[in-house]
Design a protein around this motif. Structure first.
Motif, PDB file in Angstrom:
ATOM      1  N   VAL A   1     -43.746  97.233 -91.720  1.00 23.68           N
ATOM      2  CA  VAL A   1     -43.043  98.154 -90.821  1.00 23.68           C
ATOM      3  C   VAL A   1     -43.786  98.256 -89.499  1.00 23.68           C
ATOM      4  CG1 VAL A   1     -42.319 100.548 -90.520  1.00 23.68           C
ATOM      5  CG2 VAL A   1     -42.043  99.445 -92.736  1.00 23.68           C
ATOM      6  N   MET A   2     -45.091  98.300 -89.568  1.00 31.56           N
ATOM      7  CA  MET A   2     -45.906  98.378 -88.353  1.00 31.56           C
ATOM      8  C   MET A   2     -45.747  97.094 -87.519  1.00 31.56           C
ATOM      9  SD  MET A   2     -47.759 100.538 -86.980  1.00 31.56           S
ATOM     10  CE  MET A   2     -49.270 101.003 -86.250  1.00 31.56           C
ATOM     11  N   SER A   3     -45.691  95.956 -88.178  1.00 34.47           N
ATOM     12  CA  SER A   3     -45.515  94.691 -87.458  1.00 34.47           C
ATOM     13  C   SER A   3     -44.151  94.615 -86.789  1.00 34.47           C
ATOM     14  CB  SER A   3     -45.678  93.516 -88.411  1.00 34.47           C
ATOM     15  OG  SER A   3     -46.977  93.483 -88.936  1.00 34.47           O
ATOM     16  N   VAL A   4     -43.127  95.103 -87.464  1.00 34.03           N
ATOM     17  CA  VAL A   4     -41.788  95.118 -86.871  1.00 34.03           C
ATOM     18  C   VAL A   4     -41.763  96.047 -85.665  1.00 34.03           C
ATOM     19  CG1 VAL A   4     -39.396  95.807 -87.276  1.00 34.03           C
ATOM     20  CG2 VAL A   4     -40.590  94.449 -88.981  1.00 34.03           C
ATOM     21  N   LEU A   5     -42.411  97.199 -85.764  1.00 32.13           N
ATOM     22  CA  LEU A   5     -42.451  98.118 -84.627  1.00 32.13           C
ATOM     23  C   LEU A   5     -43.209  97.522 -83.446  1.00 32.13           C
ATOM     24  CD1 LEU A   5     -43.013 101.571 -86.349  1.00 32.13           C
ATOM     25  CD2 LEU A   5     -40.955 100.728 -85.238  1.00 32.13           C
TER      26      LEU A   5
ATOM     27  N   LEU B   1     -40.909  88.663 -84.620  1.00 31.35           N
ATOM     28  CA  LEU B   1     -39.941  89.355 -85.475  1.00 31.35           C
ATOM     29  C   LEU B   1     -39.199  88.365 -86.362  1.00 31.35           C
ATOM     30  CD1 LEU B   1     -38.679  92.140 -86.066  1.00 31.35           C
ATOM     31  CD2 LEU B   1     -36.971  91.596 -84.344  1.00 31.35           C
ATOM     32  N   LEU B   2     -38.840  87.228 -85.819  1.00 32.87           N
ATOM     33  CA  LEU B   2     -38.150  86.201 -86.596  1.00 32.87           C
ATOM     34  C   LEU B   2     -39.053  85.654 -87.694  1.00 32.87           C
ATOM     35  CD1 LEU B   2     -35.533  84.431 -86.682  1.00 32.87           C
ATOM     36  CD2 LEU B   2     -36.786  82.813 -85.280  1.00 32.87           C
ATOM     37  N   GLY B   3     -40.314  85.434 -87.377  1.00 31.87           N
ATOM     38  CA  GLY B   3     -41.257  84.969 -88.394  1.00 31.87           C
ATOM     39  C   GLY B   3     -41.451  85.973 -89.510  1.00 31.87           C
ATOM     40  N   LEU B   4     -41.526  87.250 -89.167  1.00 27.46           N
ATOM     41  CA  LEU B   4     -41.661  88.298 -90.185  1.00 27.46           C
ATOM     42  C   LEU B   4     -40.442  88.361 -91.087  1.00 27.46           C
ATOM     43  CD1 LEU B   4     -43.202  91.227 -88.141  1.00 27.46           C
ATOM     44  CD2 LEU B   4     -44.293  89.973 -89.992  1.00 27.46           C
ATOM     45  N   GLU B   5     -39.268  88.298 -90.482  1.00 31.78           N
ATOM     46  CA  GLU B   5     -38.047  88.402 -91.272  1.00 31.78           C
ATOM     47  C   GLU B   5     -37.820  87.172 -92.142  1.00 31.78           C
ATOM     48  OE1 GLU B   5     -36.145  91.078 -91.691  1.00 31.78           O
ATOM     49  OE2 GLU B   5     -37.623  92.085 -90.446  1.00 31.78           O
ATOM     50  N   LEU B   6     -38.168  86.002 -91.637  1.00 31.09           N
ATOM     51  CA  LEU B   6     -37.975  84.790 -92.445  1.00 31.09           C
ATOM     52  C   LEU B   6     -38.957  84.725 -93.605  1.00 31.09           C
ATOM     53  CD1 LEU B   6     -37.136  82.024 -89.838  1.00 31.09           C
ATOM     54  CD2 LEU B   6     -35.625  83.077 -91.494  1.00 31.09           C
ATOM     55  N   THR B   7     -40.155  85.268 -93.436  1.00 30.12           N
ATOM     56  CA  THR B   7     -41.079  85.282 -94.569  1.00 30.12           C
ATOM     57  C   THR B   7     -40.690  86.336 -95.592  1.00 30.12           C
ATOM     58  OG1 THR B   7     -42.570  86.745 -93.351  1.00 30.12           O
ATOM     59  CG2 THR B   7     -43.035  84.372 -93.276  1.00 30.12           C
ATOM     60  N   ASN B   8     -40.086  87.442 -95.153  1.00 24.43           N
ATOM     61  CA  ASN B   8     -39.626  88.454 -96.095  1.00 24.43           C
ATOM     62  C   ASN B   8     -38.414  87.980 -96.892  1.00 24.43           C
ATOM     63  OD1 ASN B   8     -41.587  90.298 -95.445  1.00 24.43           O
ATOM     64  ND2 ASN B   8     -40.319  91.386 -93.954  1.00 24.43           N
ATOM     65  N   VAL B   9     -37.533  87.258 -96.250  1.00 22.13           N
ATOM     66  CA  VAL B   9     -36.331  86.780 -96.916  1.00 22.13           C
ATOM     67  C   VAL B   9     -36.637  85.557 -97.769  1.00 22.13           C
ATOM     68  CG1 VAL B   9     -34.015  85.838 -96.484  1.00 22.13           C
ATOM     69  CG2 VAL B   9     -34.854  87.720 -95.120  1.00 22.13           C
ATOM     70  N   GLY B  10     -37.634  84.798 -97.382  1.00 21.64           N
ATOM     71  CA  GLY B  10     -37.967  83.565 -98.091  1.00 21.64           C
ATOM     72  C   GLY B  10     -37.147  82.396 -97.591  1.00 21.64           C
ATOM     73  N   GLY B  11     -36.654  82.517 -96.371  1.00 18.95           N
ATOM     74  CA  GLY B  11     -35.835  81.458 -95.789  1.00 18.95           C
ATOM     75  C   GLY B  11     -36.677  80.303 -95.276  1.00 18.95           C
TER      76      GLY B  11
END
Length: 99
Positions: free
Chosen positions: A5-9, A46-56
């Protein structure tokens, strides 16, 4: 707070700081290019964080990074062209009627 959450912010703050810099320094071409690159860095993070969370696929982020590099090199080449032809990178010194 959680680390993700902190990284996204932090990445959202980077994007909005780049956007505010782009809006406030729109008369100077070099500052505009730096603000755009700062925004792209925040979007990439942000894209890197989201892709690692989704596993894409991480290849999409590499494709985005290639496009950002191409945009940066095109901006710098336009900056060099404008400085060589007009002598400055301020937009107020440009004349539309000049050839």
């Amino acid at each position: 707070m959680n680390f993700s959450v902190m990284s996204v912010l932090v990445s959202l703050v980077m994007i909005f700081c780049g956007l505010s810099g782009f809006v406030s320094y729109h008369k100077h071409l070099l500052n505009s290019l730096l603000s755009l690159e700062f925004m792209m860095l925040g979007i990439f993070w942000l894209l890197g964080l989201e892709l690692t969370n989704v596993g894409g696929e991480i290849y999409f982020s590499l494709f985005f990074l290639v496009l950002v590099v191409c945009e940066g090199s095109l901006g710098l080449s336009l900056l060099v062209l404008i400085v060589r032809s007009h002598g400055s990178d301020y937009f107020k010194s440009f004349n539309v009627l000049e050839c």
